[in-house]
Design a protein around this motif. Sequence first.
Motif, mmCIF file in Angstrom:
data_model
loop_
_atom_site.group_PDB
_atom_site.id
_atom_site.type_symbol
_atom_site.label_atom_id
_atom_site.label_comp_id
_atom_site.label_asym_id
_atom_site.label_seq_id
_atom_site.Cartn_x
_atom_site.Cartn_y
_atom_site.Cartn_z
ATOM 1 N N LEU A 189 0.747 -0.996 0.070
ATOM 2 C CA LEU A 189 -0.083 0.005 -0.111
ATOM 3 C C LEU A 189 0.977 1.368 0.063
ATOM 4 N N ARG B 16 2.308 2.041 -3.295
ATOM 5 C CA ARG B 16 1.504 2.364 -4.353
ATOM 6 C C ARG B 16 1.309 1.383 -5.374
ATOM 7 N N GLN B 17 1.269 0.265 -4.999
ATOM 8 C CA GLN B 17 1.187 -0.941 -5.841
ATOM 9 C C GLN B 17 -0.204 -1.048 -6.449
ATOM 10 N N PHE B 18 -1.357 -0.428 -5.589
ATOM 11 C CA PHE B 18 -2.685 -0.745 -5.833
ATOM 12 C C PHE B 18 -3.137 0.660 -6.334
ATOM 13 N N GLU B 19 -2.400 1.750 -6.909
ATOM 14 C CA GLU B 19 -2.802 2.884 -7.288
ATOM 15 C C GLU B 19 -3.858 3.055 -8.385
ATOM 16 N N ASP B 20 -3.607 2.297 -9.610
ATOM 17 C CA ASP B 20 -4.663 2.488 -10.719
ATOM 18 C C ASP B 20 -4.765 1.052 -11.043
ATOM 19 N N PRO B 21 -5.823 0.197 -10.603
ATOM 20 C CA PRO B 21 -6.117 -1.228 -10.919
ATOM 21 C C PRO B 21 -6.924 -0.912 -12.058
ATOM 22 N N ASP C 231 -5.072 -0.221 -15.397
ATOM 23 C CA ASP C 231 -4.157 -1.538 -15.998
ATOM 24 C C ASP C 231 -5.325 -2.499 -16.734
#
Length: 52
Positions: free
Chosen positions: A26, A29-34, A37
């Motif tokens: 988190l 920023r691994q989950f910033e723009d699912p 993608d």
Amino acid sequence: MEMLVYLIPASLFLGGVGLLAFLWALRSRQFEDPEGDGQRFLSDDWDKRPKP
């Protein structure tokens, strides 16, 4: 029953490691723009030829 003395701390430790890995993901920023993608994957804008 004696095995629980080892299994409970081991499971708590592994759960803590998993929680720390999730919090690290988190913060980095691994989950910033699912959604973006998924849209980029389905679009035809990318070049289908591999780069040499």
